[in-house]
Write a protein that holds these residues in place. Structure first.
Motif, short mmCIF file in Angstrom:
data_model
loop_
_atom_site.label_atom_id
_atom_site.label_comp_id
_atom_site.label_asym_id
_atom_site.label_seq_id
_atom_site.Cartn_x
_atom_site.Cartn_y
_atom_site.Cartn_z
N THR A 1 -15.29 -15.91 75.36
CA THR A 1 -15.96 -17.17 75.75
C THR A 1 -14.81 -17.88 76.49
OG1 THR A 1 -15.51 -18.25 73.84
CG2 THR A 1 -17.76 -17.35 74.21
N ASP A 2 -13.40 -17.81 75.80
CA ASP A 2 -12.39 -18.64 76.60
C ASP A 2 -12.03 -18.13 77.82
OD1 ASP A 2 -9.14 -16.84 75.52
OD2 ASP A 2 -11.37 -16.16 74.99
N LYS A 3 -11.41 -19.02 78.88
CA LYS A 3 -11.34 -18.77 80.04
C LYS A 3 -10.07 -17.54 80.27
CE LYS A 3 -9.65 -20.73 84.51
NZ LYS A 3 -10.74 -21.30 85.26
N ASP B 1 -18.45 -23.24 88.61
CA ASP B 1 -18.69 -22.62 87.51
C ASP B 1 -18.95 -20.88 87.93
OD1 ASP B 1 -18.10 -24.62 85.83
OD2 ASP B 1 -20.32 -25.01 85.81
N TYR B 2 -19.41 -20.59 89.01
CA TYR B 2 -19.61 -19.40 89.53
C TYR B 2 -18.60 -18.49 89.81
CZ TYR B 2 -22.08 -15.44 92.21
OH TYR B 2 -22.30 -14.30 92.50
N VAL B 3 -18.67 -17.08 89.28
CA VAL B 3 -17.69 -16.08 89.49
C VAL B 3 -18.48 -15.01 90.09
CG1 VAL B 3 -16.14 -14.45 88.36
CG2 VAL B 3 -16.45 -16.71 87.59
N ALA B 4 -18.20 -14.38 91.35
CA ALA B 4 -18.72 -13.48 92.08
C ALA B 4 -18.88 -12.39 91.10
CB ALA B 4 -17.91 -13.19 93.26
N GLY B 5 -20.16 -11.70 91.04
CA GLY B 5 -20.43 -10.33 90.40
C GLY B 5 -20.79 -11.13 88.77
N ASP B 6 -21.00 -11.99 88.64
CA ASP B 6 -21.31 -12.41 87.10
C ASP B 6 -22.95 -12.79 87.24
OD1 ASP B 6 -21.58 -13.51 84.69
OD2 ASP B 6 -20.72 -15.50 84.96
N GLY C 1 -9.58 -14.94 77.84
CA GLY C 1 -10.22 -13.93 77.52
C GLY C 1 -11.07 -13.26 78.61
N LYS C 2 -11.86 -14.26 79.47
CA LYS C 2 -12.82 -13.71 80.46
C LYS C 2 -11.91 -13.15 81.76
CE LYS C 2 -16.64 -16.75 80.07
NZ LYS C 2 -17.35 -17.81 80.65
N MET C 3 -10.85 -13.97 81.85
CA MET C 3 -9.84 -13.33 83.13
C MET C 3 -9.32 -12.03 82.69
SD MET C 3 -10.11 -15.06 85.72
CE MET C 3 -9.01 -14.48 86.61
N ALA C 4 -9.03 -11.63 81.33
CA ALA C 4 -8.49 -10.52 80.90
C ALA C 4 -9.36 -9.31 81.23
CB ALA C 4 -7.70 -10.64 79.48
N MET C 5 -10.91 -9.85 80.71
CA MET C 5 -11.93 -8.88 80.74
C MET C 5 -12.33 -8.26 82.07
SD MET C 5 -13.86 -7.03 78.78
CE MET C 5 -14.12 -7.77 77.21
#
Length: 118
Positions: free
Chosen positions: A69-71, A53-58, A73-77
């Motif tokens: 909240t969706d995966k 679940d961890y993403v670097a910098g989050d 959308g998160k990748m786009a952001m």
């Protein structure tokens, strides 16, 4: 051809290293402390989440709730964040190159960007 070194720059530069010695050492201590706090918060977030679940910098910092909240959308952001960060670095590089070429502070060459509008 211009091969500039830090020793060949004039004291009028605003972005190059010769100006860093004019900054109060207390400022650098405060900057280092805030950077350390951010790193500690990131480590706590990393330890609290599973490796999946961890993403670097989050660090979980989103006070305005702008992160989707969706995966997808998160990748786009995250892609937008990276692109904006790279664009900002290129802008700073442009300032540095302009100062190196013209041997004058960028604030003197383009005062319209650095003076109040009214």
């Amino acid at each position: 051809t211009c091969f500039c070194t830090f020793s060949s720059l004039t004291a009028s530069s605003t972005l190059f290293l010769p100006r860093l010695d004019k900054i109060d050492p207390d400022y650098w201590i405060i900057v280092a402390a805030f950077a350390g706090l951010a790193e500690l918060a990131n480590k706590e977030t990393k330890d609290a989440k599973s490796p999946k679940d961890y993403v670097a910098g989050d660090c979980g910092f989103d006070p305005l709730g702008l992160m989707p909240t969706d995966k997808e959308g998160k990748m786009a952001m995250q892609t937008k964040e990276i692109k904006h960060g790279r664009l900002a670095m290129m802008a700073i590089l442009g300032y540095v190159v302009q100062e190196a070429l013209y041997r004058a502070p960028v604030t003197a060459e383009t005062p319209i960007f650095f003076n109040p509008v009214f």
